[in-house]
Design an enzyme around this catalytic site. Structure first.
Site, short mmCIF file in Angstrom:
data_model
loop_
_atom_site.label_atom_id
_atom_site.label_comp_id
_atom_site.label_asym_id
_atom_site.label_seq_id
_atom_site.Cartn_x
_atom_site.Cartn_y
_atom_site.Cartn_z
N ASP A 300 3.50 -2.94 -12.31
CA ASP A 300 3.50 -3.04 -10.98
C ASP A 300 4.41 -2.00 -10.32
O ASP A 300 5.16 -1.38 -11.05
CB ASP A 300 3.76 -4.52 -10.29
CG ASP A 300 3.25 -4.59 -9.00
OD1 ASP A 300 2.79 -3.94 -8.30
OD2 ASP A 300 3.20 -5.88 -8.40
N GLU A 507 2.92 -9.74 0.72
CA GLU A 507 4.18 -9.47 -0.11
C GLU A 507 5.43 -10.68 0.13
O GLU A 507 5.47 -11.39 1.11
CB GLU A 507 4.45 -8.43 -0.71
CG GLU A 507 3.44 -7.85 -1.33
CD GLU A 507 3.70 -6.58 -2.24
OE1 GLU A 507 4.48 -6.46 -2.92
OE2 GLU A 507 2.73 -5.77 -2.23
C1 BGC Z 1 1.92 -5.55 -5.47
C2 BGC Z 1 0.70 -5.39 -6.26
C3 BGC Z 1 -0.16 -3.95 -6.02
C4 BGC Z 1 0.79 -2.89 -5.95
C5 BGC Z 1 -0.04 -1.53 -5.45
C6 BGC Z 1 2.59 -3.99 -5.29
O1 BGC Z 1 3.67 -4.19 -4.69
O2 BGC Z 1 2.61 -6.30 -6.14
O3 BGC Z 1 -0.26 -6.18 -6.17
O4 BGC Z 1 -1.40 -3.68 -6.64
O5 BGC Z 1 1.82 -2.96 -4.98
O6 BGC Z 1 -0.20 -1.41 -4.08
C1 BGC Z 2 3.82 -2.18 -1.87
C2 BGC Z 2 2.72 -1.04 -1.72
C3 BGC Z 2 3.29 -0.36 -0.19
C4 BGC Z 2 4.87 -0.12 -0.13
C5 BGC Z 2 5.13 -0.11 1.14
C6 BGC Z 2 4.93 -1.79 -1.82
O1 BGC Z 2 5.63 -2.90 -2.20
O2 BGC Z 2 3.04 -2.81 -3.04
O3 BGC Z 2 1.70 -1.16 -1.53
O4 BGC Z 2 2.46 0.75 0.12
O5 BGC Z 2 5.66 -1.21 -0.70
O6 BGC Z 2 6.45 0.51 1.11
#
Ligand code: BGC
Ligand code: BGC
Length: 735
Positions: A300, A507
């Protein structure tokens, strides 16, 4: 006598539960040969590039301004294996054609590399290809779970996949197969809820849908234990027994392997003191050896780094990177720097990561690239991209899924459906006037869409006006209107619709320590209640909120979850009787916060007194169950077949979701209260009866005994369908 199931046998048979056809990922020797031939030509630099994924932001100078030098550096010099758009990672302008042009541009640079290996491009199309402006936003996985309709789940995934392919994207970071263990978690809505059997069936079907065309790889995430932090919060420590892994958390991921999923993503959190990304037990022993996973494993976002920087489980960044590759990682979602590629190279040169391990990772990735047809054609026709997003079927399936997921929790004095000849209705609550609230996070932007960016669909208010606006007065007030105005408008109305719930989030920012409605929403409900007019409550939230008081005072209540751009219309269909609701709760709704965590399938001696239990949901008609047919005994190793007659005993047509559970009367380990072992959604005309048959496989009847061996113990079990139940004995095969 006990029959022990060797793990392999178990693997094969669990597979049969979920698939009538074979979807298992068997490697084609012709592709393997090509992979080996290519691998022998690769330099160390090309190998470490291949196992790295960079965010498209690194190639830009400001959104959508792709910089020639950056592209040359990342794609050509570093020979990068994959690029991703994270949440909100759209080009400018954000149109399907521009997406296709962007991915084509990146692929063009791969032709300047020595070996011309194509890129895989990844996105989070977790409820439609929704980072793209103008895409239909499908109901979230929590709704899909509530619909109990695997066919529609698969269809929605297939449609999403078409739009991905049309924009040159071969990789979807979906489905989320984490079990929602605590609704404080800001990602509950991305899951199929609290039940592992339901999540296994739905997850497998969505993987089949995503991968059906052969042009897109799905990604089972986040392996494993991500939704199970002790605090209930995101990326917090989890303490998970092997029993809980085996009984609850592994099954959906095992089902994903059996459904032929091509990739896995790892849990960002830490489990039992070991960051999941550093766990050889999880990444290699369980995933590869026990589950037989053949595809490739991605980290991840920034997680190899987090082993060092966040979890403090490595002395420095290089050793953190080495640790995760040695545990079994194949590709690192680095994704914002090139430094880690250099460090991986050093780690290999210094012997911290064996070359064989790196070769293996490269092999796993190249195989999937060949299989996706990328070596034959890495480009898409950008002029066709737009058309892929405007197929009427997308809207139709999104609407069907939204309707089928909406769950009726209360309907005193048949308050619903509301008569279409109503004269005046008050729609209260800002959520009624928002499409963004219906769509949730990962919609255009990471934390959810701005209203003006959502082109398609209707708000609830607009859909209600469309339905009855010609003959009825539809008033609207947000909760901020204040008590006096709400009371006045409420008094003037024949019926009141009160919309409560949450704004979009994703998230960690979506974590909550409290699940109450907002003070404004509670004040609004109080004001509306004081009018004495019938109040119907609609909850828009992808997790269980504390709605006890709100439901007590309302006459009727609906849970809509996050139904997407067709959600407003679907809710209006249910409110006015154009659709008879049949959704069932995919999670338990607690009475109060102190009850958490609360799950229907915890052990039989745990207190379970929810406000609404898992699987609960009402209808505008009444269903009667009769004639439960079950054998008195079932032999070890043989399937159990049970049936029940379901009758629509009311006077409107409707669907019923028939849920079959079993519980062990006793076993060598304390039984779970209940385990869902079958479900079917059936449509019935008034007066119609259908016989619904369930086949429960021996594997579903397994007990993980004291030493965690999977054994179909000889014991009495109780089968339950609605109010009916049957006791039967599991007996030895030779009895
Ligand atoms: C998330 C994932 C996601 C990735 C890419 C991460 O922060 O936990 O679920 O696929 O970002 O966007
Ligand atoms: C997420 C990404 C997002 C980024 C933004 C990450 O934790 O998974 O998908 O674009 O944070 O800062």
């Amino acid at each position: 006598m006990k029959i022990r199931f060797p793990r392999l046998l178990l693997t094969l048979t669990v597979f049969c539960i979920l698939n009538s056809q074979s979807f298992a990922f068997e490697k084609d020797p012709a592709i393997v040969e090509k992979v080996e031939a290519l691998l022998t030509q690769m330099t160390l630099e090309e190998k470490v590039g291949q196992v790295s994924q960079i965010a498209k932001d690194v190639l830009e100078q400001g959104r959508g301004r792709f910089d020639e030098n950056n592209m040359k550096r990342v794609i050509v010099e570093y020979a990068i294996g994959s690029i991703l758009s994270g949440g909100g990672g759209y080009p400018a302008p954000n149109s399907p054609q521009e997406w296709a042009k962007m991915t084509n541009t990146f692929q063009k640079y791969t032709e300047q590399t020595r070996l011309q290996i194509p890129l895989m491009y990844g996105v989070d199309a977790v409820h439609g290809h929704t980072t793209v402006k103008g895409a239909v936003v499908f109901p979230y996985d929590i709704n899909i779970a509530a619909s109990f309709n695997p066919e529609l789940a698969e269809k929605s995934a297939e449609l999403t996949s078409d739009t991905l392919a049309a924009t040159g994207i071969q990789w979807n970071f979906a489905p989320v197969l984490d079990i929602a263990r605590n609704p404080k978690w800001g990602r509950t809505y991305e899951t199929f809820g609290e039940d592992p059997y339901l999540a296994s069936i739905m997850g497998a079907r969505m993987i089949q849908g995503y991968q059906k065309s052969g042009k897109v790889a799905a990604c089972a995430k986040h392996f494993v234990g991500y939704g199970a932090a002790e605090s209930g919060l995101d990326r917090q420590p989890a303490d998970i027994s092997e029993r809980t892994f085996r009984e609850v958390l592994f099954p959906p991921f095992k089902a994903a392997v059996d459904a032929g999923v091509r990739t896995f993503m790892i849990n960002s959190g830490e489990v039992n003191g070991v960051p999941a990304h550093a766990s050889k037990w999880l990444l290699t022993d369980i995933l590869r050896k026990e589950f037989g996973f053949n595809g490739f494993v991605i980290s991840d976002w920034e997680d190899p780094k987090k082993i060092f920087a966040y979890h403090k489980a490595a002395p420095d960044l290089k050793q953190a990177i080495a640790r995760t590759f040695n545990a079994g990682l194949d590709m690192s979602m680095i994704p914002m720097t090139l430094e880690e590629i250099e460090l991986l190279k050093e780690a290999v040169n210094e012997g911290l990561v064996p070359m064989e391990r790196l070769d293996d990772a490269v092999r796993n990735i190249l195989y999937v690239k060949y299989e996706l047809g990328l070596f034959e054609n890495r480009y898409v026709d950008d002029t066709q991209a737009e058309a892929a997003f405007t197929k009427p079927e997308q809207t139709e399936i999104a609407r069907m899924l939204a309707r089928q997921s909406i769950t009726l929790l209360k309907n005193a004095s048949n308050t619903l459906p509301i008569s279409k000849v109503v004269k005046r209705i008050l729609v209260a609550g800002s959520g009624a006037d928002s499409k963004s609230d219906l769509c949730g996070g990962w919609t255009i932007d990471w934390q959810g869409a701005k209203e003006e960016d959502l082109i398609l669909g209707h708000t609830m208010l607009a859909a209600i006006k469309e339905k009855i606006g010609a003959t009825a007065q539809v008033d609207f007030l947000p909760e901020q209107a204040g008590r006096d105005q709400l009371v006045e408008a409420g008094n003037a109305a024949d019926v009141i619709l009160a919309v409560v719930g949450e704004k979009a989030y994703a998230e960690t920012p979506g974590d909550r320590q409290d699940l109450s409605l907002t003070p404004e929403q509670n004040a609004m409900l109080d004001a509306l209640q004081s009018t004495g007019k019938p109040v119907a409550l609609v909850v828009v939230s992808g997790r269980p909120l504390l709605i006890d008081a709100a439901v007590q005072t309302a006459k009727a209540a609906l849970y809509a979850y996050l139904p997407g751009t067709e959600g407003g219309a679907a809710i209006a269909d249910v409110l006015f009787g154009d659709y008879n609701p049949a959704g069932r709760l995919p999670f338990s709704i607690p009475k109060h916060l102190g009850q958490l965590p609360l799950r229907y399938n915890d052990r039989i001696n745990a207190t379970y007194e929810p406000l609404f239990r898992f699987g609960y949901g009402l209808s505008y008609t009444k269903f009667k169950y009769a004639n439960l047919q079950a054998p008195k005994t079932v032999k070890q190793g043989e399937p159990l077949t049970v049936s029940v007659d379901v009758t629509n005993a009311g006077n409107v047509a409707g669907d019923d979701v028939v849920l079959a559970y079993y519980t062990n009367k006793y076993a060598s380990v304390t039984p779970r209260r209940q385990q869902l072992c079958g479900f079917q959604r059936v449509s019935l005309q008034p007066g119609e009866t259908k016989t619904v048959t369930f086949t429960v496989t021996p594997e579903q009847l397994i007990v993980y005994g004291e030493t965690l061996q999977p054994v179909e113990e000889l014991r009495p079990i109780l089968l339950q369908i609605g109010q009916l139940n049957a006791k039967l004995d599991i007996v030895a095969a030779n009895e």
